[in-house]
Write a protein that holds these residues in place. Structure first.
Motif: not given
Length: 258
Positions: A58-59, A64-65, A76-78, A1-6
């Protein structure tokens, strides 16, 4: 989910001030943000330290929920949010307005008398009226001493002595730090990320003194080495509010293995 940030992390840190301004350009209809809501009742002031820590926890917890994973209600939103700019907006609420935002998708965390809710991100133009009516200004609180760091896997965060940032701004920045930390851990040490998640993504934030900040910032001159050797990461702000584009706002140390 957070791959684009990395994938964007090293490039973002390397941008100069003009590059930051160019990179942040985005059509109004495409702007997405994660809303952080801090409870501020008339007779109760949130703890500065608790609020910046809860915002970080919380963020990343929203992103990662299980509901944010493929097939989940928030996916979709995340996903749309994480593939763009990870903007955050801090608002304050009390009484019935605080109760109303609990009805919206998100996660509320608390520590003592301090409560923060991170809402599932979405487009700014589609913002629910229960959120848009909440004030962005006035999200500040006095710096309340120095807390004891929690035991176990913890994201440790240092905020700069200068420039001064309101509590609301600081909360947004620590939320960024937690998401970047999780993104980097997902590749480098999934086990450490799993332990941190299992503990509830605890975080600890303080305002650094000038000497400590200077030493930490010096280590970030080589971001890849800082991460490899000390699990250090940094947040740079886009400069929409309060501070100049490219300002280093948080230096954090991700949880270690074992």
């Amino acid at each position: 989910m957070l791959d684009p940030l990395r994938h964007r992390y090293d490039d973002w840190l390397a941008l100069d001030e003009h590059g930051v301004v160019d990179d942040r350009a985005e059509a109004a209809q495409d702007v997405r943000a994660l809303q952080l809501v801090v409870r501020m009742e008339r007779d109760s002031t949130p703890s500065w330290h608790a609020a910046v820590a809860l915002s970080a926890s919380a963020a990343v917890a929203v992103c990662l929920d299980p509901r944010s994973a493929a097939g989940g209600a928030w996916h979709e939103a995340v996903t749309a949010y994480c593939t763009g700019h990870i903007r955050k907006v801090t608002r304050r609420a009390r009484g019935a307005h605080w109760g109303a935002v609990q009805e919206l998708p998100g996660i509320t965390l608390g520590c003592g008398d301090t409560q923060v809710r991170a809402l599932v991100p979405g487009r700014a133009v589609d913002l629910d009226k229960r959120v848009s009516r909440l004030q962005v200004g006035g999200t500040d609180a006095p710096h309340d001493g120095r807390p004891v760091a929690p035991d176990g896997p913890t994201l440790r965060m240092w905020l700069p002595p200068q420039p001064p940032m309101t509590l609301g701004k600081s909360m947004a920045q620590t939320g960024h730090a937690a998401m970047i930390g999780a993104a980097l851990l997902a590749e480098a040490d999934p086990g450490a990320l799993a332990r941190w998640a299992g503990a509830g993504y605890p975080a600890y934030g303080i305002r650094a003194d000038a000497t400590t900040w200077r030493e930490l910032a010096g280590m970030l001159a080589d971001p890849q080495r800082a991460w490899r050797d000390a699990r250090l990461l940094a947040v740079r702000d886009a400069g929409f509010t309060e501070i100049a584009p490219g300002t280093l706002t948080v230096i954090a140390q991700a949880p270690a293995s074992g």
